[in-house]
Design an enzyme around this catalytic site. Structure first.
Site, PDB file in Angstrom:
ATOM      1  N   HIS A 110       0.837  -1.196   0.000  1.00  0.00           N
ATOM      2  CA  HIS A 110       0.000   0.000   0.000  1.00  0.00           C
ATOM      3  C   HIS A 110       0.873   1.247   0.000  1.00  0.00           C
ATOM      4  CE1 HIS A 110       0.855  -0.785   4.278  1.00  0.00           C
ATOM      5  NE2 HIS A 110       0.911   0.549   4.371  1.00  0.00           N
TER       6      HIS A 110
ATOM      7  N   HIS B 115       5.157   6.333  -1.845  1.00  0.00           N
ATOM      8  CA  HIS B 115       5.937   5.117  -2.082  1.00  0.00           C
ATOM      9  C   HIS B 115       5.215   3.895  -1.521  1.00  0.00           C
ATOM     10  CE1 HIS B 115       6.916   6.043   2.093  1.00  0.00           C
ATOM     11  NE2 HIS B 115       7.212   4.750   2.234  1.00  0.00           N
TER      12      HIS B 115
END
Length: 191
Positions: free
Chosen positions: A39, A134
């Site tokens: 995620h 990220h």
């Protein structure tokens, strides 16, 4: 309850996340993230309360902040591209290896900024450094692991894939001996 706001990668990208981890996954001192739990964290909240008390922010207040943040950001559903390998805090001292966000990064940043404003108003600590969208691939504990990650950095560009983002999620996190376990508390659709 420990919690954070995130955008989940679809299950279809889990094999590509595992492939991105492959160059360093077996190195000493490297703790890979479960590819099926990949995620982009938008805002880590820390502990929130499921009851109304004077300590941690309350779950209902955090959920309302999530709704306001989605409205405030005014981001429509978009495509996000996961590509490129990076590290935190820097190449000399590697503690986290991550895959970056190309296309869609500006939309994720807008969501982050709105969440940051709404949650700090509730008393959640502000993020101490700039937001870098990220996907964490691994945590690195020693020099051997850091060297394996640096070798992967030098190997060239990393492409994980593209996916559609149509909601953010409030996620609870329980730390266990076998790693974190996540559960979706609530989703907030983008319009």
């Amino acid at each position: 309850m420990r919690a954070f706001f995130a955008v989940d990668l679809p299950d279809s990208l889990a094999p590509a996340v595992a492939e991105a981890q492959a160059p360093f996954v077996d190195a000493s001192g490297v703790n890979p993230v479960d590819p099926e739990q990949a995620h982009v964290t938008l805002k880590f909240l820390g502990d929130i309360s499921t009851e109304d008390d004077e300590g941690d922010p309350a779950l209902d207040d955090v959920a309302a902040a999530g709704e306001r943040a989605v409205d405030r950001a005014a981001v429509s559903p978009f495509e996000a591209e996961i590509r490129g390998l990076g590290v935190f805090p820097n190449r000399e001292y590697v503690s986290v290896a991550w895959a970056g966000v190309g296309r869609g990064g500006d939309d994720l940043a807008a969501l982050y900024e709105a969440l940051e404003a709404e949650t700090t108003a509730l008393g959640v600590d502000p993020k101490p450094h700039a937001f870098t969208p990220h996907v964490t691939l691994a945590r690195v504990e020693n020099a051997a692991g850091a060297e394996a990650v640096r070798d992967a950095l030098d190997a060239g560009d990393l492409e994980v894939g593209t996916f559609s983002v149509d909601e953010i999620r409030l996620v609870k996190s329980a730390l266990t001996a076998s790693g974190p376990e996540y559960g979706v508390v609530r989703g907030f659709g983008l319009e």
